[in-house]
Design an enzyme around this catalytic site. Structure first.
Site, PDB file in Angstrom:
ATOM      1  N   LYS A 192      47.811-112.153  13.693  1.00 42.20           N
ATOM      2  CA  LYS A 192      47.102-111.019  14.313  1.00 42.20           C
ATOM      3  C   LYS A 192      45.744-110.943  13.609  1.00 42.20           C
ATOM      4  O   LYS A 192      45.640-110.419  12.498  1.00 42.20           O
ATOM      5  CB  LYS A 192      47.907-109.736  14.090  1.00 42.20           C
ATOM      6  CG  LYS A 192      47.655-108.622  15.107  1.00 42.20           C
ATOM      7  CD  LYS A 192      46.231-108.162  15.245  1.00 42.20           C
ATOM      8  CE  LYS A 192      45.831-107.114  14.231  1.00 42.20           C
ATOM      9  NZ  LYS A 192      44.418-106.701  14.356  1.00 42.20           N
ATOM     10  N   THR A 247      42.865-102.346   0.712  1.00 39.79           N
ATOM     11  CA  THR A 247      43.974-101.868  -0.116  1.00 39.79           C
ATOM     12  C   THR A 247      44.751-100.787   0.637  1.00 39.79           C
ATOM     13  O   THR A 247      45.988-100.732   0.582  1.00 39.79           O
ATOM     14  CB  THR A 247      43.418-101.336  -1.452  1.00 39.79           C
ATOM     15  OG1 THR A 247      42.784-102.435  -2.115  1.00 39.79           O
ATOM     16  CG2 THR A 247      44.508-100.771  -2.345  1.00 39.79           C
ATOM     17  N   GLY A 250      46.922-102.470   3.071  1.00 37.99           N
ATOM     18  CA  GLY A 250      47.901-103.240   2.298  1.00 37.99           C
ATOM     19  C   GLY A 250      49.073-102.382   1.862  1.00 37.99           C
ATOM     20  O   GLY A 250      50.232-102.810   1.885  1.00 37.99           O
ATOM     21  N   GLU A 268      46.262-109.771  -0.166  1.00 37.37           N
ATOM     22  CA  GLU A 268      44.919-110.053  -0.701  1.00 37.37           C
ATOM     23  C   GLU A 268      44.055-108.873  -0.289  1.00 37.37           C
ATOM     24  O   GLU A 268      43.722-108.728   0.887  1.00 37.37           O
ATOM     25  CB  GLU A 268      44.341-111.335  -0.087  1.00 37.37           C
ATOM     26  CG  GLU A 268      45.121-112.590  -0.396  1.00 37.37           C
ATOM     27  CD  GLU A 268      44.839-113.149  -1.773  1.00 37.37           C
ATOM     28  OE1 GLU A 268      44.103-112.503  -2.540  1.00 37.37           O
ATOM     29  OE2 GLU A 268      45.365-114.209  -2.090  1.00 37.37           O
ATOM     30  N   CYS A 302      35.049-109.698  -0.128  1.00 35.49           N
ATOM     31  CA  CYS A 302      36.003-108.965  -0.983  1.00 35.49           C
ATOM     32  C   CYS A 302      35.659-109.110  -2.458  1.00 35.49           C
ATOM     33  O   CYS A 302      35.810-108.176  -3.228  1.00 35.49           O
ATOM     34  CB  CYS A 302      37.414-109.461  -0.718  1.00 35.49           C
ATOM     35  SG  CYS A 302      37.568-111.250  -0.803  1.00 35.49           S
TER      36      CYS A 302
HETATM   37  P1  NAP Z   1      41.564-103.730   7.231  1.00 40.13           P
HETATM   38  O1  NAP Z   1      40.983-102.594   7.960  1.00 40.13           O
HETATM   39  O2  NAP Z   1      42.556-103.470   6.180  1.00 40.13           O
HETATM   40  O3  NAP Z   1      42.206-104.679   8.352  1.00 40.13           O
HETATM   41  C1  NAP Z   1      42.793-105.918   8.030  1.00 40.13           C
HETATM   42  C2  NAP Z   1      43.750-106.303   9.138  1.00 40.13           C
HETATM   43  O4  NAP Z   1      44.814-105.355   9.180  1.00 40.13           O
HETATM   44  C3  NAP Z   1      43.127-106.294  10.526  1.00 40.13           C
HETATM   45  O5  NAP Z   1      43.682-107.320  11.295  1.00 40.13           O
HETATM   46  C4  NAP Z   1      43.545-104.930  11.046  1.00 40.13           C
HETATM   47  O6  NAP Z   1      43.532-104.805  12.442  1.00 40.13           O
HETATM   48  C5  NAP Z   1      44.942-104.856  10.504  1.00 40.13           C
HETATM   49  N1  NAP Z   1      45.480-103.495  10.462  1.00 40.13           N
HETATM   50  C6  NAP Z   1      44.819-102.309  10.389  1.00 40.13           C
HETATM   51  N2  NAP Z   1      45.694-101.277  10.371  1.00 40.13           N
HETATM   52  C7  NAP Z   1      46.925-101.830  10.417  1.00 40.13           C
HETATM   53  C8  NAP Z   1      48.239-101.293  10.426  1.00 40.13           C
HETATM   54  N3  NAP Z   1      48.466 -99.979  10.388  1.00 40.13           N
HETATM   55  N4  NAP Z   1      49.280-102.157  10.465  1.00 40.13           N
HETATM   56  C9  NAP Z   1      49.086-103.484  10.493  1.00 40.13           C
HETATM   57  N5  NAP Z   1      47.864-104.052  10.518  1.00 40.13           N
HETATM   58  C10 NAP Z   1      46.801-103.238  10.463  1.00 40.13           C
HETATM   59  O7  NAP Z   1      40.443-104.658   6.580  1.00 40.13           O
HETATM   60  P2  NAP Z   1      39.094-105.192   7.245  1.00 40.13           P
HETATM   61  O8  NAP Z   1      38.185-104.028   7.424  1.00 40.13           O
HETATM   62  O9  NAP Z   1      39.413-106.045   8.420  1.00 40.13           O
HETATM   63  O10 NAP Z   1      38.552-106.166   6.091  1.00 40.13           O
HETATM   64  C11 NAP Z   1      37.875-105.725   4.992  1.00 40.13           C
HETATM   65  C12 NAP Z   1      38.817-105.580   3.804  1.00 40.13           C
HETATM   66  O11 NAP Z   1      39.478-106.813   3.552  1.00 40.13           O
HETATM   67  C13 NAP Z   1      38.084-105.240   2.529  1.00 40.13           C
HETATM   68  O12 NAP Z   1      38.794-104.270   1.817  1.00 40.13           O
HETATM   69  C14 NAP Z   1      38.086-106.567   1.767  1.00 40.13           C
HETATM   70  O13 NAP Z   1      37.956-106.451   0.377  1.00 40.13           O
HETATM   71  C15 NAP Z   1      39.401-107.127   2.167  1.00 40.13           C
HETATM   72  N6  NAP Z   1      39.426-108.581   1.954  1.00 40.13           N
HETATM   73  C16 NAP Z   1      40.141-109.090   0.910  1.00 40.13           C
HETATM   74  C17 NAP Z   1      40.143-110.469   0.674  1.00 40.13           C
HETATM   75  C18 NAP Z   1      40.919-111.078  -0.468  1.00 40.13           C
HETATM   76  O14 NAP Z   1      41.117-112.290  -0.467  1.00 40.13           O
HETATM   77  N7  NAP Z   1      41.364-110.297  -1.431  1.00 40.13           N
HETATM   78  C19 NAP Z   1      39.406-111.311   1.508  1.00 40.13           C
HETATM   79  C20 NAP Z   1      38.683-110.746   2.560  1.00 40.13           C
HETATM   80  C21 NAP Z   1      38.706-109.374   2.784  1.00 40.13           C
HETATM   81  P3  NAP Z   1      42.256-104.061  13.138  1.00 40.13           P
HETATM   82  O15 NAP Z   1      41.149-105.015  12.984  1.00 40.13           O
HETATM   83  O16 NAP Z   1      42.619-103.830  14.529  1.00 40.13           O
HETATM   84  O17 NAP Z   1      42.031-102.779  12.367  1.00 40.13           O
END
Ligand code: NAP
Length: 499
Positions: A192, A247, A250, A268, A302
């Site tokens: 997804k 987070t 997560g 992650e 990130c």
């Molecule tokens: P996000 O809002 O947490 O979304 C990540 C994924 O989770 C998306 O596919 C999102 O779908 C999905 N999602 C959202 N709500 C959900 C729920 N209730 N249940 C299941 N899935 C759900 O993160 P983002 O804004 O896409 O990315 C930015 C974040 O990713 C930052 O915090 C960044 O630090 C982190 N990141 C970490 C790493 C690492 O390796 N540590 C690498 C890259 C990014 P939708 O798009 O539809 O909301």
């Protein structure tokens, strides 16, 4: 001969491109069961981009059933390792061969410069699939010590169906970090992608089938997190969720795993990484690392080096150098411009959020040294110039929150002890760096920073051989390297008694 790319080249390539936005399930494109779609708005100019299937629980059920059927049939996991390797390597080759198309899809969705998409994201995606493809015929099982009356085989076996949920900042790279090791280990996957960045994931799936990956081994369901991600994470027939994202989400994923079938999770998550500069450091190298480390990908990284901890005696000099490097090397422009080093932010709502965080930081007393302003608004796109804030303390919001925009918070320190305390004073533990000519201090310091990766006198160097991931609220489990395979497998003991 190196090809020369112009803005016109990409504009005409775009007009010839078909955007496929349906789910990819069981080896074929499928509209959402509900028939519903949603439209992606292009961050580079605010115009409509791809039309995507709005996947929900019904689509997730179909995709998980397809993945389960492929797994149970053994069509992939029982295939000869050499054959599996050939298919993965062919997949990597197809990704390279379709590099321009994939780069265009990525840039349309996320707004980063198309040359960065091509030269970094597509390349690392293909390299990731290749890395794990090459491992397939080199993975051995074990025989445990039992004495002569028995033989105990310790087999490393795939888990089954993996749900992968990925973010929008480096979609293809992070997809490959999940797909490479999980598929190489023999699992089936339902991916997804983030709602903002689905186009490249769908194309990766069709290229996998073209390379010979059996139908059902890799499925993609697009849609919103609450509507498609949540049912995937709650699904009773999914064995593990490999998640990259915030987070906040997560934590929800851990909850969904507990509420459903105690599936495994690997997380992650976010970061607020410190880059520490001592007064004896090579300040030119530190300035370049600080600017690129924070501003690359418009700060939507990130492990971006968003907290600059600088010894007070060299603070002003270093900030001047960062300003100069940013002005000369990090051109912000429309993503199709060959000169662009950084492009647009992911969407209007995110740009507004980043600008709001900047305004709140200024109210708290952070002083703008330069940049951090909305620019290129005449394009209709969402752009913020790279900027630095000084006179900061580590308890200000700009130093604590993950901004995910091109905003660097500079915090002065006086002693090594103070620097270490500040470096670790965060809920995150993804990455960090130390700049000093004193190698004893560099190693002492890097041992003590609580982060998954620490760089010495450089920022953001890595390759597939090195694990990547975080401590503390940056998550657990590692992507990349040979170790990433482990989390998609478990040990099975087969005991045979003689006589
Ligand atoms: P996000 O809002 O947490 O979304 C990540 C994924 O989770 C998306 O596919 C999102 O779908 C999905 N999602 C959202 N709500 C959900 C729920 N209730 N249940 C299941 N899935 C759900 O993160 P983002 O804004 O896409 O990315 C930015 C974040 O990713 C930052 O915090 C960044 O630090 C982190 N990141 C970490 C790493 C690492 O390796 N540590 C690498 C890259 C990014 P939708 O798009 O539809 O909301």
């Amino acid at each position: 001969m190196t090809k020369t790319y112009t803005r016109d080249y990409w504009e005409s390539a775009l007009s010839a491109l078909t955007l496929e936005g349906r789910n990819f399930i069981g080896g074929d494109y499928r509209s959402a069961v509900s028939g519903e779609t949603f439209t992606r708005i292009r961050p580079m100019d605010g115009k409509p981009g791809g039309t995507l299937a709005r996947g929900t629980v019904a689509d997730i059920d179909l995709a998980v059933a397809s993945a389960r059927a492929a797994f149970e049939s053994g069509v992939w996991r029982k295939k000869d390792p050499l054959e599996k390797k050939k298919i993965m390597l062919k997949w990597a080759e197809l990704i390279r061969a379709h590099g321009e198309e994939l780069a265009m899809l990525e840039t349309l969705d996320v707004g980063k410069p198309v040359l960065a998409s091509l030269n970094v994201d597509v390349r690392l995606c293909a390299d990731g699939i290749q890395f794990y493809g090459e491992m397939i015929d080199k993975m051995y099982d074990e025989i445990a010590p039992t004495g002569p009356s028995a033989r105990a085989l310790v087999r490393k076996v795939p888990l089954g169906v993996i749900g992968a949920i990925t973010p929008w900042n480096y979609p293809m790279i992070i997809d490959a970090w999940k797909l490479g090791p999980s598929i190489a280990a023999g699992n089936s996957v339902v991916l997804k992608p983030a709602e903002q960045s689905s186009l490249s994931a769908i194309r990766l799936a069709s290229l996998a089938v073209e390379a010979g990956l059996p139908a059902g081994v890799f499925n993609v369901v697009t849609g919103y997190g609450e509507e498609a991600g949540k049912p995937l994470a709650l699904h009773m027939d999914v064995d593990m969720i490999a998640f990259t994202g915030s987070t906040e989400v997560g934590k929800l994923i851990m909850g969904y795993a507990a509420q459903s079938n105690v599936k495994r999770v690997a997380l992650e998550l976010g970061g607020k990484s410190p880059l520490v500069v001592f007064e004896d450091a090579d300040l030119d190298a530190a300035a370049s690392a600080a600017a690129w480390g924070c501003f690359y990908n418009s700060g939507e990284t990130c492990h971006a080096s968003t907290r600059l901890l600088v010894q007070r005696s060299v603070q002003d000099k270093l900030i001047e150098k960062i300003k100069a490097v940013t002005a000369s090397d990090i051109a912000l422009a429309h993503p199709f411009e060959p000169s662009a080093q950084i492009g647009a932010l992911i969407e209007e709502a995110h740009m507004t959020k980043v600008l709001g965080m900047i305004a709140a930081g200024e109210k708290e007393g952070a002083r703008r040294a330069f940049g951090a302003e909305q620019v290129l608004s005449e394009t209709g796109g969402y752009y913020i110039s790279p900027g630095v804030f000084v006179d900061m303390t580590n308890d200000m919001s700009l130093a604590r929150q993950e901004i995910f925009g091109p905003v660097l918070a500079a915090i002065p320190f006086d002693t090594e002890e103070e620097a270490l305390k500040l470096a670790n004073d965060t809920i995150y533990g993804l990455a960090g760096a130390v700049f000093t000519k004193d190698m004893d201090r560099a190693h002492r310091f890097s041992e003590e920073i609580h982060a998954g990766t620490v760089w010495i006198n450089i920022y953001d160097m890595s390759n597939f051989a090195t694990p990547f991931g975080g401590f503390k609220q940056s998550g657990f489990g590692r992507d990349r390297s040979v170790h990433a395979i482990d989390k998609y497998c478990d040990y099975k003991t087969i005991w045979q008694q003689f006589g």
